[in-house]
Design a protein around this motif. Structure first.
Motif, PDB file in Angstrom:
ATOM      1  N   SER A 292       0.821  -1.208   0.000  1.00 61.81           N
ATOM      2  CA  SER A 292       0.000   0.000   0.000  1.00 61.81           C
ATOM      3  C   SER A 292       0.851   1.251   0.000  1.00 61.81           C
ATOM      4  N   THR A 293       1.931   1.223   0.769  1.00 61.13           N
ATOM      5  CA  THR A 293       2.779   2.409   0.916  1.00 61.13           C
ATOM      6  C   THR A 293       3.701   2.589  -0.284  1.00 61.13           C
ATOM      7  N   ILE A 294       4.479   1.549  -0.587  1.00 60.66           N
ATOM      8  CA  ILE A 294       5.457   1.645  -1.675  1.00 60.66           C
ATOM      9  C   ILE A 294       4.762   1.698  -3.026  1.00 60.66           C
ATOM     10  N   GLY A 295       3.680   0.924  -3.178  1.00 61.48           N
ATOM     11  CA  GLY A 295       2.962   0.889  -4.450  1.00 61.48           C
ATOM     12  C   GLY A 295       1.912   1.976  -4.583  1.00 61.48           C
ATOM     13  N   LYS A 296       1.727   2.766  -3.516  1.00 65.51           N
ATOM     14  CA  LYS A 296       0.710   3.835  -3.512  1.00 65.51           C
ATOM     15  C   LYS A 296      -0.642   3.283  -3.958  1.00 65.51           C
ATOM     16  N   GLU A 297      -1.088   2.258  -3.256  1.00 67.44           N
ATOM     17  CA  GLU A 297      -2.294   1.546  -3.654  1.00 67.44           C
ATOM     18  C   GLU A 297      -3.555   2.162  -3.046  1.00 67.44           C
ATOM     19  N   PHE A 298      -3.923   3.292  -3.624  1.00 63.32           N
ATOM     20  CA  PHE A 298      -5.152   3.978  -3.254  1.00 63.32           C
ATOM     21  C   PHE A 298      -5.876   4.354  -4.541  1.00 63.32           C
ATOM     22  N   GLY A 299      -7.185   4.101  -4.606  1.00 69.82           N
ATOM     23  CA  GLY A 299      -7.936   4.285  -5.842  1.00 69.82           C
ATOM     24  C   GLY A 299      -7.900   5.702  -6.373  1.00 69.82           C
ATOM     25  N   SER A 300      -7.665   5.833  -7.688  1.00 69.48           N
ATOM     26  CA  SER A 300      -7.623   7.160  -8.302  1.00 69.48           C
ATOM     27  C   SER A 300      -9.017   7.754  -8.441  1.00 69.48           C
ATOM     28  N   THR A 301     -10.046   6.921  -8.409  1.00 70.45           N
ATOM     29  CA  THR A 301     -11.421   7.419  -8.500  1.00 70.45           C
ATOM     30  C   THR A 301     -12.007   7.703  -7.124  1.00 70.45           C
ATOM     31  N   THR A 302     -11.789   6.794  -6.168  1.00 71.61           N
ATOM     32  CA  THR A 302     -12.437   6.915  -4.856  1.00 71.61           C
ATOM     33  C   THR A 302     -11.484   7.308  -3.741  1.00 71.61           C
ATOM     34  N   GLY A 303     -10.181   7.087  -3.922  1.00 66.51           N
ATOM     35  CA  GLY A 303      -9.226   7.325  -2.852  1.00 66.51           C
ATOM     36  C   GLY A 303      -9.185   6.187  -1.850  1.00 66.51           C
ATOM     37  N   ARG A 304     -10.019   5.155  -2.076  1.00 64.35           N
ATOM     38  CA  ARG A 304     -10.043   4.021  -1.149  1.00 64.35           C
ATOM     39  C   ARG A 304      -8.737   3.234  -1.198  1.00 64.35           C
ATOM     40  N   LYS A 305      -8.329   2.739  -0.038  1.00 67.23           N
ATOM     41  CA  LYS A 305      -7.166   1.850   0.003  1.00 67.23           C
ATOM     42  C   LYS A 305      -7.528   0.558  -0.724  1.00 67.23           C
ATOM     43  N   ARG A 306      -6.636   0.134  -1.596  1.00 65.89           N
ATOM     44  CA  ARG A 306      -6.859  -1.120  -2.298  1.00 65.89           C
ATOM     45  C   ARG A 306      -6.464  -2.301  -1.422  1.00 65.89           C
ATOM     46  N   ARG A 307      -7.157  -3.409  -1.573  1.00 65.04           N
ATOM     47  CA  ARG A 307      -6.724  -4.657  -0.958  1.00 65.04           C
ATOM     48  C   ARG A 307      -5.516  -5.159  -1.744  1.00 65.04           C
ATOM     49  N   THR A 308      -4.568  -5.761  -1.089  1.00 62.89           N
ATOM     50  CA  THR A 308      -3.346  -6.181  -1.767  1.00 62.89           C
ATOM     51  C   THR A 308      -3.054  -7.660  -1.524  1.00 62.89           C
ATOM     52  N   GLY A 309      -2.254  -8.247  -2.404  1.00 54.82           N
ATOM     53  CA  GLY A 309      -1.886  -9.652  -2.261  1.00 54.82           C
ATOM     54  C   GLY A 309      -0.818 -10.043  -3.261  1.00 54.82           C
ATOM     55  N   TRP A 310      -0.433 -11.287  -3.231  1.00 56.32           N
ATOM     56  CA  TRP A 310       0.584 -11.802  -4.143  1.00 56.32           C
ATOM     57  C   TRP A 310      -0.019 -12.085  -5.518  1.00 56.32           C
ATOM     58  N   LEU A 328       2.202 -10.099 -22.675  1.00 55.59           N
ATOM     59  CA  LEU A 328       1.944  -9.505 -21.365  1.00 55.59           C
ATOM     60  C   LEU A 328       2.799  -8.270 -21.136  1.00 55.59           C
ATOM     61  N   CYS A 329       2.242  -7.341 -20.382  1.00 57.70           N
ATOM     62  CA  CYS A 329       2.998  -6.226 -19.830  1.00 57.70           C
ATOM     63  C   CYS A 329       2.968  -6.356 -18.318  1.00 57.70           C
ATOM     64  N   LEU A 330       4.134  -6.429 -17.703  1.00 56.01           N
ATOM     65  CA  LEU A 330       4.231  -6.472 -16.245  1.00 56.01           C
ATOM     66  C   LEU A 330       4.480  -5.066 -15.726  1.00 56.01           C
ATOM     67  N   THR A 331       3.708  -4.646 -14.734  1.00 56.90           N
ATOM     68  CA  THR A 331       3.887  -3.307 -14.178  1.00 56.90           C
ATOM     69  C   THR A 331       4.305  -3.375 -12.714  1.00 56.90           C
ATOM     70  N   LYS A 332       4.876  -2.272 -12.248  1.00 54.61           N
ATOM     71  CA  LYS A 332       5.266  -2.070 -10.850  1.00 54.61           C
ATOM     72  C   LYS A 332       6.324  -3.058 -10.364  1.00 54.61           C
ATOM     73  N   LEU A 333       7.222  -3.460 -11.253  1.00 57.18           N
ATOM     74  CA  LEU A 333       8.306  -4.355 -10.842  1.00 57.18           C
ATOM     75  C   LEU A 333       9.128  -3.724  -9.717  1.00 57.18           C
ATOM     76  N   ASP A 334       9.316  -2.428  -9.799  1.00 61.29           N
ATOM     77  CA  ASP A 334      10.149  -1.728  -8.809  1.00 61.29           C
ATOM     78  C   ASP A 334       9.572  -1.770  -7.401  1.00 61.29           C
ATOM     79  N   VAL A 335       8.267  -2.001  -7.273  1.00 63.04           N
ATOM     80  CA  VAL A 335       7.645  -2.066  -5.945  1.00 63.04           C
ATOM     81  C   VAL A 335       8.196  -3.250  -5.142  1.00 63.04           C
ATOM     82  N   LEU A 336       8.634  -4.292  -5.844  1.00 61.12           N
ATOM     83  CA  LEU A 336       9.130  -5.494  -5.159  1.00 61.12           C
ATOM     84  C   LEU A 336      10.601  -5.382  -4.728  1.00 61.12           C
ATOM     85  N   ASP A 337      11.247  -4.276  -5.059  1.00 60.77           N
ATOM     86  CA  ASP A 337      12.705  -4.170  -4.910  1.00 60.77           C
ATOM     87  C   ASP A 337      13.241  -4.463  -3.509  1.00 60.77           C
TER      88      ASP A 337
END
Length: 439
Positions: A292-310, A328-337
């Motif tokens: 949530s913190t590193i990936g900034k996982e908050f909805g751009s429409t609602t601002g709600r915190k997203r649920r996260t998982g593997w 495929l396009c893989l995104t947010k690889l850097d979040v796993l650093d």
């Protein structure tokens, strides 16, 4: 040579499609949105400046690209005009660069009011919608009472349709929701005023697109939400109200299946979802806080915190097959650093029978009994943000990506290594050529 590309999310949305559409639309002629409404949100970061769009395709940041909203997009004219104004304030002008299908359905105040009533009735059983009126307007469409934008050309006809719908919804709002009725007169006046500001944008999108394809112009088809929110193939009933899988391209634009050259599926290297519903690999501990913190996982429409998982490869493989993906396009690889270890779900375990399986759960009971079975990878503990060469990725990052490729039996054609437009690794040279020159 690739001329027409479909870009769609293959998780529960929020995969980073906006950035990829923005990137690939640089040298395209048109970008077409084919379903959904302003419940979707695309966050674009260019030179440090953030732009969030909900209806208009991401391509508007390029001055020579035309944005199109297809017939299965549902539109609030108020929100569309607000978005146009937002862009204008950023010195982005879309005069003669936005086209609206004459068949798209309109969202009115009564749709939004009913949406809020339904979601508030029973929070535990709610879908977790954005309260934008999307579900009710799609219901109208199926029930053949939706008001299309072209209906406003005939004001007398529009008045009759609107009066009938306002009466229908006010009965529900008052008797079912115990809420204040909406005003027919206010909606009528407001709608006519808003329509007059956009009526020059209305066209027959099917004819237009088929003509453009015949003339070898470059077109990108942009999906909203993600495939796991598809009304038919998603985690029903916790889904959106339209077809966010590949079929939505054809029903939502009026082009044929043979007109598409390439289909790109976008997925994060972990998983997120907004709202309620099944999520086998969801995490609740420090890893959730990390994503949530590193990936900034908050909805751009609602601002709600997203649920996260593997990352869930069981679901991913299903969506790859349903969408007939080219790559495929893989995104947010850097979040796993900074992670010590990284997990990928490769199959499920039924906690009642203790039997392993790799198929898509088909009932609520099946979903409740799912336990993910993980393959664990060592983290790379090194910075990948901004890298543009696959060879420069850490060894363990390459292992992680190669495993996804082999398990899903599909090529990894793009890898996003950060939020900025140019933080990308091109692996498929045809995609790189797509943005190297215009038609």
């Amino acid at each position: 040579m690739i001329k027409n590309i479909v870009i769609l999310g293959i998780q529960w949305g929020d995969e980073g499609k906006g950035k990829i559409v923005d990137l690939l639309s640089k040298k395209s002629n048109l970008v077409v949105r084919y379903q959904g409404g302003n419940n979707a949100g695309h966050t674009l970061l260019v030179d440090g400046e953030k732009t969030i769009l909900h209806l208009i395709p991401s391509c508007v940041l390029y001055k020579n690209v035309i944005a199109v909203l297809g017939n299965n997009v549902v539109v609030s004219l108020k929100d569309l005009l607000s978005e146009i104004k937002l862009l204008k304030n950023k010195k982005i002008f879309i005069k003669n660069r936005l086209i609206l299908s004459h068949s798209l359905s309109l969202i009115f105040d009564y749709h939004i009011s009913l949406d809020k009533v339904r979601e508030g009735k029973n929070i535990k059983q709610s879908i977790g919608t954005t309260n934008k009126g999307i579900g009710p307007v799609y219901e109208d469409k199926i029930a053949r009472r939706a008001i299309r934008i072209s209906d406003l050309y005939d004001i007398s006809y529009f008045k009759k349709l609107l009066k009938k719908n306002v009466d229908y919804y006010n009965f529900q709002l008052f008797h079912f929701g115990h809420k204040e009725k909406v005003s027919y007169k206010k909606i009528l006046d407001k709608s006519i005023f808003q329509f007059n500001q956009v009526k020059h944008m209305i066209h027959d999108v099917s004819d237009l697109l088929n003509y453009k394809i015949q003339n070898q112009e470059k077109i990108i088809f942009e999906g909203a939400q993600g495939s796991l929110l598809d009304i038919d193939h998603g985690t029903y009933p916790y889904v959106s109200s339209s077809n966010s899988t590949i079929g939505g391209v054809f029903t939502g634009t009026g082009i044929g299946i043979k007109k598409i050259d390439y289909i790109l599926g976008v997925t994060k290297v972990y998983s997120t979802r907004v709202g309620n519903g099944p999520f086998p690999t969801e995490v609740y501990d420090d890893i959730d806080n990390y994503f949530s913190t590193i990936g900034k996982e908050f909805g751009s429409t609602t601002g709600r915190k997203r649920r996260t998982g593997w990352l869930d490869l069981v679901l991913l493989k299903r969506m790859i097959n349903i969408n007939s993906l080219s790559g495929l396009c893989l995104t947010k690889l850097d979040v796993l650093d900074n992670l010590e270890e990284i997990k990928i779900c490769v199959k499920y375990l039924n906690k009642l029978t203790q039997k392993e399986f790799s198929y898509y759960p088909s009932s609520k009971k099946d979903w409740e009994n799912v336990i993910p079975v993980y393959k664990i990878f060592r983290g790379w503990k090194d910075c990948t943000q901004g890298l543009k060469d696959f060879k420069k990725l850490p060894k363990n990052a390459k292992k992680y990506i190669d495993f996804i490729k082999k398990f899903t039996n599909i090529s990894i054609d793009l890898i996003s290594t950060g939020p900025e437009r140019d933080q990308i690794i091109f692996i498929n040279h045809d995609l790189k050529n797509f943005i190297s020159n215009k038609n």
